[in-house]
Design a protein around this motif. Structure first.
Motif, PDB file in Angstrom:
ATOM      1  N   HIS A  32       0.862  -1.180   0.000  1.00 47.58           N
ATOM      2  CA  HIS A  32       0.000   0.000   0.000  1.00 47.58           C
ATOM      3  C   HIS A  32       0.897   1.229   0.000  1.00 47.58           C
ATOM      4  N   LEU A  49      -6.707  -1.519  -0.448  1.00 51.00           N
ATOM      5  CA  LEU A  49      -7.767  -2.514  -0.223  1.00 51.00           C
ATOM      6  C   LEU A  49      -9.083  -1.883   0.226  1.00 51.00           C
ATOM      7  N   THR A 151      -5.543 -14.848  16.237  1.00 53.12           N
ATOM      8  CA  THR A 151      -4.275 -15.178  16.860  1.00 53.12           C
ATOM      9  C   THR A 151      -3.945 -14.179  17.969  1.00 53.12           C
ATOM     10  N   LEU A 154       2.351 -11.808  18.064  1.00 51.06           N
ATOM     11  CA  LEU A 154       3.339 -12.463  17.193  1.00 51.06           C
ATOM     12  C   LEU A 154       4.711 -11.891  17.537  1.00 51.06           C
TER      13      LEU A 154
END
Ligand SMILES: NC(=O)c1ccc[n+]([C@@H]2O[C@H](COP(=O)([O-])OP(=O)(O)OC[C@H]3O[C@@H](n4cnc5c(N)ncnc54)[C@H](OP(=O)(O)O)[C@@H]3O)[C@@H](O)[C@H]2O)c1
Length: 284
Positions: A32, A49, A151, A154
């Motif tokens: 992007h 998007l 999730t 990370l």
């Protein structure tokens, strides 16, 4: 024949790891604001998007079999983009019969009734969790075949992730940094998570799937483990704290039950200790 994989957020933390590891696919990533990036055997396309026409052109060019939608996190203006991008991708993937995997978060829960299964009711208490919960609802209504993967934190073991970088910097600046002992999560090594997700991409798993790490750690335990891993000595300005004392509104216990994933998938998930040992072994 290799299937075509499209990873949105190809320059992002997770997206880039996925593209590096997706050798079983013909892979394309989206960018992007990142002007350009390169990875061997991976094509990149610039796409906003939030723009339906740009998505239509992208899907026409790439003709993916499967999309892993990692773009639109809580970073920058990301929160505003979470719902519209998810809706547009869900609609266009449903129309074209493309497998759609959307990344969501444990923060769709309020942290008061862990452990959380796929059936647990959502109740976000911050704008990020709220946007992700709305995106999940929209996706389920527009593309019931989609997989929504929730999730937890990370982390990386080669290059510190954003939060670990900040933690390491405070060992030099002396700024007070409190790591909450009452904030519980199921963190997962990003490389390990990418491998599990790539297995999900080869399967048909409609609906919600919890994919946290195999252990629950509090923020202090995770922070200390990562400092130790990167060989950084803890300084006295890094202290234990509690959400309670801080006055912040944050979910406390976001322990996820990932037993459904355990049953459906073969790729093992590693604890922080196991992941550290594997990283050290592969470096030596
Ligand atoms: N990191 C974590 O600990 C964690 C935990 C739980 C869930 N998640 C979820 O996992 C996913 C990946 O997280 P991450 O940390 O890898 O995210 P990230 O590093 O912040 O990457 C997000 C990417 O989204 C792209 N993006 C933002 N707005 C866009 C738009 N309008 N059109 C196209 N692309 C856009 C950005 O592309 P450019 O850089 O090219 O602008 C960026 O690379 C996210 O959905 C996040 O919510 C992450």
């Amino acid at each position: 024949m290799k299937k075509r994989l499209l990873v949105t957020g190809g320059a992002g933390f997770l997206g880039n790891h996925l593209l590096r590891r997706a050798t079983q696919f013909i892979s394309t990533g989206t960018l992007h604001h990142t002007p350009s990036t390169s990875l061997p055997d991976v094509k990149f396309h610039v796409c906003d998007l939030q723009n339906p026409e740009e998505i239509r052109i992208l899907l026409g060019r790439v003709r993916p079999d499967v999309i892993i939608h990692t773009a639109c996190s809580e970073q920058g203006k990301g929160i505003e983009t979470i719902v519209p991008a998810a809706g547009l991708l869900a609609m266009q993937t449903a129309e074209r019969g493309i497998r759609f995997i959307h990344l969501s978060t444990d923060q769709v829960f309020d942290g008061t009734s862990a452990p959380y299964t796929e059936e647990s009711p959502t109740n976000p208490i911050n704008p990020y969790g709220d946007a992700k919960a709305q995106a999940e609802e929209l996706i389920r209504s527009l593309n019931p075949q989609a997989t929504i993967v929730r999730t937890s934190l990370l982390y990386d073991l080669r290059t510190p992730d954003r939060q670990t970088t900040r933690l390491i910097e405070t060992t030099k600046t002396g700024e007070l940094y409190r790591l909450f002992v009452d904030e519980l999560r199921c963190p997962i090594w990003v490389k390990n998570f990418a491998d599990v997700l790539l297995e999900v991409a080869t399967k048909d798993i409609p609906g919600i799937l919890h994919l946290g790490g195999p252990e629950t750690l509090n923020r202090w335990e995770l922070g200390m483990g990562l400092l130790q891993h990167f060989g950084v000595t803890q300084t006295s300005n890094i202290q234990k704290g509690t959400i309670e004392e801080s006055g912040l509104v944050r979910p406390k216990n976001l322990t996820m039950d990932s037993s459904l994933a355990e049953r459906l998938l073969q790729t093992p998930r590693f604890s922080l200790e196991e992941a550290r040992k594997m990283t050290v072994t592969s470096e030596s």
